[in-house]
Design a protein around this motif. Sequence first.
Motif, PDB file in Angstrom:
ATOM      1  N   THR A  98      -5.746  -6.653   2.165  1.00 19.28           N
ATOM      2  CA  THR A  98      -4.861  -5.717   2.854  1.00 19.28           C
ATOM      3  C   THR A  98      -4.813  -4.402   2.090  1.00 19.28           C
ATOM      4  O   THR A  98      -5.032  -4.373   0.885  1.00 19.28           O
ATOM      5  CB  THR A  98      -3.429  -6.314   2.964  1.00 19.28           C
ATOM      6  N   ASN A 122       2.446  -4.915   2.954  1.00 19.49           N
ATOM      7  CA  ASN A 122       1.055  -5.149   3.347  1.00 19.49           C
ATOM      8  C   ASN A 122       0.818  -4.594   4.754  1.00 19.49           C
ATOM      9  O   ASN A 122       1.708  -3.958   5.340  1.00 19.49           O
ATOM     10  CB  ASN A 122       0.692  -6.636   3.224  1.00 19.49           C
ATOM     11  N   ASP A 123      -0.377  -4.832   5.299  1.00 17.02           N
ATOM     12  CA  ASP A 123      -0.721  -4.293   6.623  1.00 17.02           C
ATOM     13  C   ASP A 123       0.135  -4.860   7.749  1.00 17.02           C
ATOM     14  O   ASP A 123       0.229  -4.268   8.813  1.00 17.02           O
ATOM     15  CB  ASP A 123      -2.201  -4.550   6.937  1.00 17.02           C
ATOM     16  N   GLN A 124       0.768  -5.999   7.511  1.00 14.35           N
ATOM     17  CA  GLN A 124       1.655  -6.596   8.514  1.00 14.35           C
ATOM     18  C   GLN A 124       3.108  -6.165   8.299  1.00 14.35           C
ATOM     19  O   GLN A 124       4.017  -6.707   8.929  1.00 14.35           O
ATOM     20  CB  GLN A 124       1.561  -8.129   8.485  1.00 14.35           C
TER      21      GLN A 124
END
Length: 139
Positions: A98, A122-124
């Motif tokens: 990520t 993170n990307d989420q």
Amino acid sequence: MSTETLTREQLQDKLSHSPFIAFLGIEVQIADPVKQELTVRVPLRPEFERGRGTAQWHGGVIAALIDTVGDYGLVMLLGRPLPTINFRVDYLRPAVNTSLTLVARVRRAGKSIGVVDIDVLNDQAALVAVGRANYSTLA
């Protein structure tokens, strides 16, 4: 506190002046002096991995990012880099495969000390780590 704050572009330019910070690849996304928040994105590089080929971020790199982005949250307001007095990191979950987004929120920009809280996502948009850093704001 300085009356002239730095723009996103000015902060990005200042980040490029240090070879180490330039190597980190920090990309300024949002610089909001009114909210006293700085948001940056950092892509994963092989050099940042905990172990070769794991795509897991090394905690030392995350700590360096927290210190740097916290400092630049105050740079946005004061116009100059500041020496770190102290910082701490709480690691909440591994960051794997990520990029990271760091959001620095200035809590205090006083005459002698600045305090900044930094969230690492993170990307989420899951919280990976949190940091708190103190910097000397003396002239």
